[in-house]
Design an enzyme around this catalytic site. Structure first.
Site, PDB file in Angstrom:
ATOM      1  N   ASP A 134      84.378  13.486  53.966  1.00 22.47           N
ATOM      2  CA  ASP A 134      85.319  14.595  54.153  1.00 22.47           C
ATOM      3  C   ASP A 134      84.585  15.902  54.422  1.00 22.47           C
ATOM      4  O   ASP A 134      85.018  16.705  55.249  1.00 22.47           O
ATOM      5  CB  ASP A 134      86.220  14.747  52.927  1.00 22.47           C
ATOM      6  CG  ASP A 134      87.244  13.628  52.797  1.00 22.47           C
ATOM      7  OD1 ASP A 134      87.372  12.818  53.741  1.00 22.47           O
ATOM      8  OD2 ASP A 134      87.911  13.572  51.743  1.00 22.47           O
TER       9      ASP A 134
ATOM     10  N   ASP B  14      87.218   9.977  62.739  1.00 22.81           N
ATOM     11  CA  ASP B  14      86.095  10.871  63.063  1.00 22.81           C
ATOM     12  C   ASP B  14      86.108  11.269  64.535  1.00 22.81           C
ATOM     13  O   ASP B  14      85.075  11.553  65.119  1.00 22.81           O
ATOM     14  CB  ASP B  14      84.765  10.207  62.694  1.00 22.81           C
ATOM     15  CG  ASP B  14      84.491   8.944  63.500  1.00 22.81           C
ATOM     16  OD1 ASP B  14      85.437   8.343  64.035  1.00 22.81           O
ATOM     17  OD2 ASP B  14      83.314   8.562  63.594  1.00 22.81           O
TER      18      ASP B  14
ATOM     19  N   ASP C 176      83.070  12.279  69.058  1.00 25.94           N
ATOM     20  CA  ASP C 176      83.119  11.174  68.115  1.00 25.94           C
ATOM     21  C   ASP C 176      81.847  11.234  67.279  1.00 25.94           C
ATOM     22  O   ASP C 176      80.744  11.312  67.828  1.00 25.94           O
ATOM     23  CB  ASP C 176      83.204   9.838  68.866  1.00 25.94           C
ATOM     24  CG  ASP C 176      83.402   8.668  67.936  1.00 25.94           C
ATOM     25  OD1 ASP C 176      84.473   8.574  67.322  1.00 25.94           O
ATOM     26  OD2 ASP C 176      82.473   7.839  67.828  1.00 25.94           O
TER      27      ASP C 176
ATOM     28  N   HIS D  18      83.477   8.934  50.080  1.00 29.41           N
ATOM     29  CA  HIS D  18      84.458   9.554  50.971  1.00 29.41           C
ATOM     30  C   HIS D  18      84.477  11.081  50.864  1.00 29.41           C
ATOM     31  O   HIS D  18      84.796  11.756  51.841  1.00 29.41           O
ATOM     32  CB  HIS D  18      85.850   8.972  50.728  1.00 29.41           C
ATOM     33  CG  HIS D  18      85.958   7.567  51.207  1.00 29.41           C
ATOM     34  ND1 HIS D  18      86.131   7.239  52.531  1.00 29.41           N
ATOM     35  CD2 HIS D  18      85.870   6.391  50.545  1.00 29.41           C
ATOM     36  CE1 HIS D  18      86.155   5.927  52.666  1.00 29.41           C
ATOM     37  NE2 HIS D  18      86.001   5.386  51.477  1.00 29.41           N
TER      38      HIS D  18
END
Length: 181
Positions: free
Chosen positions: A81, A107, A64, A77
């Site tokens: 990405d 994630d 995570d 974003h």
């Protein structure tokens, strides 16, 4: 038989073959995450279960990313990405031919490897390398939990993921960049 009759008979078969090929391609791409190229949960689960059945000493991991929302909120974003894609490459590279990695969503990533404990310190170090995007160096940190299914009372993927999840959250409780576990 003349060529016209053969062609007329072959067209439906060709159509079905093309249709089957398209359906197979759609199914294959549905089992891959479009951003990272890793398997999705559905594509990964079946393979992971087969690996556990063949290799009880396999290692199941959950990864995570720490503070991922901050990257998206601060840099956009596209930067998020880029971090997800870099994480996928690093995890997939670490698994190599001895395992399989997946993006479960957001994630969160999973992996299984037949190399036993392998080099978890090396994985954590690789996952913690910064990512450069748009002229910015983005700090990356990941919490990693792992479990050997063969050491569980019932060596199932579900139980291994649950144990790896608990280990991951315990690692998060010990601070970011949990290299001491």
């Amino acid at each position: 038989m003349d060529t016209q009759t053969i062609a007329a008979a072959g067209l439906p078969a060709l159509g079905w073959a093309l249709h089957g090929g398209l359906l197979w391609h759609r199914l294959a791409t549905a089992r891959r995450d479009p951003l990272t190229g890793l398997h999705t949960r559905a594509g990964w689960t079946a393979r992971a279960e087969r690996l556990i059945a063949k290799h009880p000493s396999a290692l199941v991991l959950l990864v995570d990313l720490d503070d991922f929302k901050t990257i998206n909120d601060t840099h956009g974003h596209a930067a998020g990405d880029a971090v997800l894609a870099a994480t996928a490459r690093r995890l997939d590279g670490w698994c190599g031919r001895h395992g399989i990695a997946a993006r479960l969503g957001g994630d969160e990533f999973a992996a299984i490897t037949t190399l036993g404990t392998a080099d978890l310190f090396g994985l954590r170090a690789a996952l913690g390398q910064p990512v450069t995007h748009g002229g910015h160096v983005l700090p990356v940190s990941a919490s990693v939990g792992h479990c050997h299914p063969g050491r569980l009372p019932v060596p199932t993927l579900t139980d291994a993921l649950s144990a790896a999840d608990a280990a991951m959250y315990a690692a998060k409780g010990h601070g970011r960049r949990n290299n001491t576990r």
